[in-house]
Motif scaffolding. Structure first.
Motif, PDB file in Angstrom:
ATOM      1  N   ALA A  77       5.151  15.986  -0.728  1.00 51.83           N
ATOM      2  CA  ALA A  77       4.657  16.184  -0.686  1.00 51.83           C
ATOM      3  C   ALA A  77       3.556  17.116  -1.495  1.00 51.83           C
ATOM      4  CB  ALA A  77       4.874  17.297   0.287  1.00 51.83           C
ATOM      5  N   LYS A  78       3.565  17.463  -2.640  1.00 50.05           N
ATOM      6  CA  LYS A  78       3.246  18.393  -3.355  1.00 50.05           C
ATOM      7  C   LYS A  78       2.431  17.236  -4.339  1.00 50.05           C
ATOM      8  CE  LYS A  78       2.628  21.465  -7.122  1.00 50.05           C
ATOM      9  NZ  LYS A  78       3.699  22.383  -8.536  1.00 50.05           N
ATOM     10  N   GLY A  79       3.316  16.081  -4.964  1.00 46.56           N
ATOM     11  CA  GLY A  79       2.717  15.157  -5.490  1.00 46.56           C
ATOM     12  C   GLY A  79       1.245  14.239  -4.426  1.00 46.56           C
ATOM     13  N   THR A  80       1.350  13.864  -3.722  1.00 51.73           N
ATOM     14  CA  THR A  80       0.681  13.189  -2.345  1.00 51.73           C
ATOM     15  C   THR A  80      -0.970  14.147  -2.698  1.00 51.73           C
ATOM     16  OG1 THR A  80       1.934  11.916  -2.219  1.00 51.73           O
ATOM     17  CG2 THR A  80       0.293  12.040  -0.442  1.00 51.73           C
ATOM     18  N   ALA A  81      -0.403  15.568  -2.415  1.00 51.98           N
ATOM     19  CA  ALA A  81      -1.360  16.144  -1.857  1.00 51.98           C
ATOM     20  C   ALA A  81      -2.680  16.548  -3.401  1.00 51.98           C
ATOM     21  CB  ALA A  81      -1.172  17.646  -1.777  1.00 51.98           C
ATOM     22  N   LEU A  82      -1.490  16.086  -4.012  1.00 53.08           N
ATOM     23  CA  LEU A  82      -2.182  16.713  -5.670  1.00 53.08           C
ATOM     24  C   LEU A  82      -3.345  14.745  -5.717  1.00 53.08           C
ATOM     25  CD1 LEU A  82      -0.170  18.404  -7.821  1.00 53.08           C
ATOM     26  CD2 LEU A  82      -2.242  19.104  -7.149  1.00 53.08           C
ATOM     27  N   GLU A  83      -2.460  13.812  -5.520  1.00 53.22           N
ATOM     28  CA  GLU A  83      -3.451  12.531  -5.871  1.00 53.22           C
ATOM     29  C   GLU A  83      -4.623  12.796  -4.564  1.00 53.22           C
ATOM     30  OE1 GLU A  83      -1.001   9.357  -4.800  1.00 53.22           O
ATOM     31  OE2 GLU A  83       0.319  10.124  -6.132  1.00 53.22           O
ATOM     32  N   LEU A  84      -4.612  13.551  -3.978  1.00 48.64           N
ATOM     33  CA  LEU A  84      -5.506  13.089  -2.411  1.00 48.64           C
ATOM     34  C   LEU A  84      -6.555  13.907  -2.512  1.00 48.64           C
ATOM     35  CD1 LEU A  84      -3.486  13.550   0.770  1.00 48.64           C
ATOM     36  CD2 LEU A  84      -4.733  11.377  -0.069  1.00 48.64           C
ATOM     37  N   LEU A  85      -6.405  15.270  -3.620  1.00 42.57           N
ATOM     38  CA  LEU A  85      -7.699  16.111  -3.770  1.00 42.57           C
ATOM     39  C   LEU A  85      -7.973  15.249  -4.758  1.00 42.57           C
ATOM     40  CD1 LEU A  85      -6.150  19.024  -4.653  1.00 42.57           C
ATOM     41  CD2 LEU A  85      -7.380  18.596  -2.909  1.00 42.57           C
ATOM     42  N   ARG A  86      -7.920  14.263  -5.872  1.00 41.85           N
ATOM     43  CA  ARG A  86      -8.944  13.013  -6.462  1.00 41.85           C
ATOM     44  C   ARG A  86      -9.277  12.057  -6.237  1.00 41.85           C
ATOM     45  NH1 ARG A  86      -3.800  14.484  -9.579  1.00 41.85           N
ATOM     46  NH2 ARG A  86      -3.401  12.408  -8.715  1.00 41.85           N
ATOM     47  N   SER A  87      -8.627  12.285  -4.432  1.00 39.62           N
ATOM     48  CA  SER A  87     -10.150  11.235  -3.839  1.00 39.62           C
ATOM     49  C   SER A  87     -11.463  11.707  -3.184  1.00 39.62           C
ATOM     50  CB  SER A  87      -9.779  10.860  -2.210  1.00 39.62           C
ATOM     51  OG  SER A  87     -10.056  10.080  -1.597  1.00 39.62           O
TER      52      SER A  87
ATOM     53  N   MET B  15       1.285  -1.435  -0.025  1.00 40.99           N
ATOM     54  CA  MET B  15       0.169   0.193   0.003  1.00 40.99           C
ATOM     55  C   MET B  15       0.907   1.488   0.011  1.00 40.99           C
ATOM     56  SD  MET B  15      -2.771   0.855   2.848  1.00 40.99           S
ATOM     57  CE  MET B  15      -3.591  -0.330   2.641  1.00 40.99           C
ATOM     58  N   GLY B  16       0.843   2.419  -1.340  1.00 36.47           N
ATOM     59  CA  GLY B  16       1.062   3.682  -0.885  1.00 36.47           C
ATOM     60  C   GLY B  16       1.108   4.225  -0.225  1.00 36.47           C
ATOM     61  N   ILE B  17       1.401   5.333  -0.008  1.00 41.59           N
ATOM     62  CA  ILE B  17       1.897   6.649   1.026  1.00 41.59           C
ATOM     63  C   ILE B  17       0.166   6.771   1.343  1.00 41.59           C
ATOM     64  CG2 ILE B  17       2.824   8.744  -0.405  1.00 41.59           C
ATOM     65  CD1 ILE B  17       2.809   8.187   3.684  1.00 41.59           C
ATOM     66  N   THR B  18      -0.460   7.130  -0.857  1.00 41.02           N
ATOM     67  CA  THR B  18      -1.508   8.266  -0.547  1.00 41.02           C
ATOM     68  C   THR B  18      -2.392   7.016  -0.188  1.00 41.02           C
ATOM     69  OG1 THR B  18      -1.010   9.190  -2.371  1.00 41.02           O
ATOM     70  CG2 THR B  18      -3.030   9.212  -2.266  1.00 41.02           C
ATOM     71  N   GLU B  19      -2.628   5.654  -0.132  1.00 39.28           N
ATOM     72  CA  GLU B  19      -3.726   5.037   0.269  1.00 39.28           C
ATOM     73  C   GLU B  19      -3.442   4.708   1.549  1.00 39.28           C
ATOM     74  OE1 GLU B  19      -1.275   3.904  -2.139  1.00 39.28           O
ATOM     75  OE2 GLU B  19      -2.268   4.076  -3.809  1.00 39.28           O
ATOM     76  N   GLU B  20      -2.583   5.060   2.528  1.00 40.06           N
ATOM     77  CA  GLU B  20      -2.459   4.928   3.505  1.00 40.06           C
ATOM     78  C   GLU B  20      -3.364   6.116   4.206  1.00 40.06           C
ATOM     79  OE1 GLU B  20       1.645   4.157   5.198  1.00 40.06           O
ATOM     80  OE2 GLU B  20       1.986   2.921   3.546  1.00 40.06           O
ATOM     81  N   ILE B  21      -2.511   7.085   3.807  1.00 34.72           N
ATOM     82  CA  ILE B  21      -4.005   8.192   4.014  1.00 34.72           C
ATOM     83  C   ILE B  21      -4.602   8.612   4.086  1.00 34.72           C
ATOM     84  CG2 ILE B  21      -3.961  11.027   3.085  1.00 34.72           C
ATOM     85  CD1 ILE B  21      -0.616  10.961   3.354  1.00 34.72           C
ATOM     86  N   VAL B  22      -5.802   7.714   2.908  1.00 33.07           N
ATOM     87  CA  VAL B  22      -6.683   7.912   2.329  1.00 33.07           C
ATOM     88  C   VAL B  22      -7.641   6.852   3.671  1.00 33.07           C
ATOM     89  CG1 VAL B  22      -8.726   6.812   0.832  1.00 33.07           C
ATOM     90  CG2 VAL B  22      -6.520   8.363  -0.109  1.00 33.07           C
TER      91      VAL B  22
END
Length: 89
Positions: free
Chosen positions: A37-47, A1-8
């Motif tokens: 951090a910016k790349g992860t944030a942009l991925e999170l905005l698509r959640s 599981m990647g960081i974005t999925e963990e945060i979600v």
């Protein structure tokens, strides 16, 4: 599981309040890797989860002082009509 999925997944557990979400965002902002951090944030905005989008927005806000593109990444999606539909009817 990647960081974005963990945060979600972690953010889904936050139903009330925002302290944990802010801690996640602060951790990304202070990680020392603004591009990551910016790349992860942009991925999170698509959640689909509003809590994850909140983390993404907070990260971009924290980075805005360092990166002028970060603030435009927040402003542009927030200005789209479907984000405002709740306010106008």
């Amino acid at each position: 599981m990647g960081i974005t999925e963990e945060i979600v997944e972690r953010s889904k557990k936050t139903e009330h309040g925002f302290r944990d979400l802010q801690r996640i965002a602060d951790g990304l902002v202070t990680s020392g890797d603004a591009a990551f951090a910016k790349g992860t944030a942009l991925e999170l905005l698509r959640s689909d989860g509003h809590q994850a989008r909140c983390v993404g927005t907070s990260v971009l806000g924290g980075l805005a002082a360092l990166d002028a593109d970060a603030i435009s990444s927040v402003a542009t999606p927030a200005m789209k009509p479907h984000y405002l539909s709740f306010a106008i009817g």
